[in-house]
Design a protein around this motif. Structure first.
Motif, PDB file in Angstrom:
ATOM      1  N   CYS A  65     -65.449   1.957  22.560  1.00 17.53           N
ATOM      2  CA  CYS A  65     -64.194   1.574  23.218  1.00 17.53           C
ATOM      3  C   CYS A  65     -64.456   0.781  24.488  1.00 17.53           C
ATOM      4  CB  CYS A  65     -63.346   2.808  23.506  1.00 17.53           C
ATOM      5  SG  CYS A  65     -62.694   3.579  22.002  1.00 17.53           S
ATOM      6  N   GLU A 117     -56.349   6.010  24.886  1.00  8.51           N
ATOM      7  CA  GLU A 117     -56.110   6.219  23.456  1.00  8.51           C
ATOM      8  C   GLU A 117     -57.300   5.911  22.555  1.00  8.51           C
ATOM      9  OE1 GLU A 117     -53.464   7.565  21.866  1.00  8.51           O
ATOM     10  OE2 GLU A 117     -52.803   8.049  23.892  1.00  8.51           O
ATOM     11  N   CYS A 118     -58.056   4.914  22.887  1.00 10.59           N
ATOM     12  CA  CYS A 118     -59.105   4.439  21.983  1.00 10.59           C
ATOM     13  C   CYS A 118     -60.118   5.523  21.588  1.00 10.59           C
ATOM     14  CB  CYS A 118     -59.802   3.223  22.588  1.00 10.59           C
ATOM     15  SG  CYS A 118     -61.078   2.495  21.532  1.00 10.59           S
ATOM     16  N   LYS A 121     -59.969   8.770  21.516  1.00 10.20           N
ATOM     17  CA  LYS A 121     -59.338   9.821  20.704  1.00 10.20           C
ATOM     18  C   LYS A 121     -59.082   9.320  19.284  1.00 10.20           C
ATOM     19  CE  LYS A 121     -55.182  12.599  20.398  1.00 10.20           C
ATOM     20  NZ  LYS A 121     -53.857  12.846  20.883  1.00 10.20           N
ATOM     21  N   ARG A 122     -58.491   8.132  19.163  1.00 10.01           N
ATOM     22  CA  ARG A 122     -58.218   7.566  17.836  1.00 10.01           C
ATOM     23  C   ARG A 122     -59.508   7.304  17.077  1.00 10.01           C
ATOM     24  NH1 ARG A 122     -55.073   2.472  18.415  1.00 10.01           N
ATOM     25  NH2 ARG A 122     -55.378   2.453  16.188  1.00 10.01           N
TER      26      ARG A 122
END
Length: 92
Positions: free
Chosen positions: A31, A61-62, A64-65
């Motif tokens: 990320c 967010e990156c 975790k996704r």
């Protein structure tokens, strides 16, 4: 006061060779790599607020996704990318 550019882009966690697992550390590094590419391709007139919003959004967010959904192949692709177009070719 707006942060300096070097405060926006932290150095990615160094990986020893290509990633071999999709875990938190690998995803954070991928990320940060994608963020560095994105920030590097923003137009010169993009302000510090835009850069900070992009950094905050990706850092929030990156990883975790990535941990939830990314394949090893896609993480390797992200780490090998050098442009936004290259990142776009990586599947999630």
């Amino acid at each position: 006061e707006a942060p300096a550019d070097d405060a926006v882009v932290a150095a990615p966690t160094p990986l020893e060779g290509p990633p071999t697992v999709v875990d938190q550390a690998t995803c954070e590094a991928a990320c940060e790599h994608a963020l560095a590419i994105a920030l590097g391709e923003l137009p010169a007139e993009a302000g510090d607020e835009t850069r900070q919003a992009l950094a905050d959004g990706m850092r929030g967010e990156c990883p975790k996704r990535c941990v939830e959904r990314a394949s090893l192949e896609s993480v390797r692709c992200i780490m090998a990318a050098t442009t936004l177009l290259g990142l776009g070719a990586c599947s999630e």
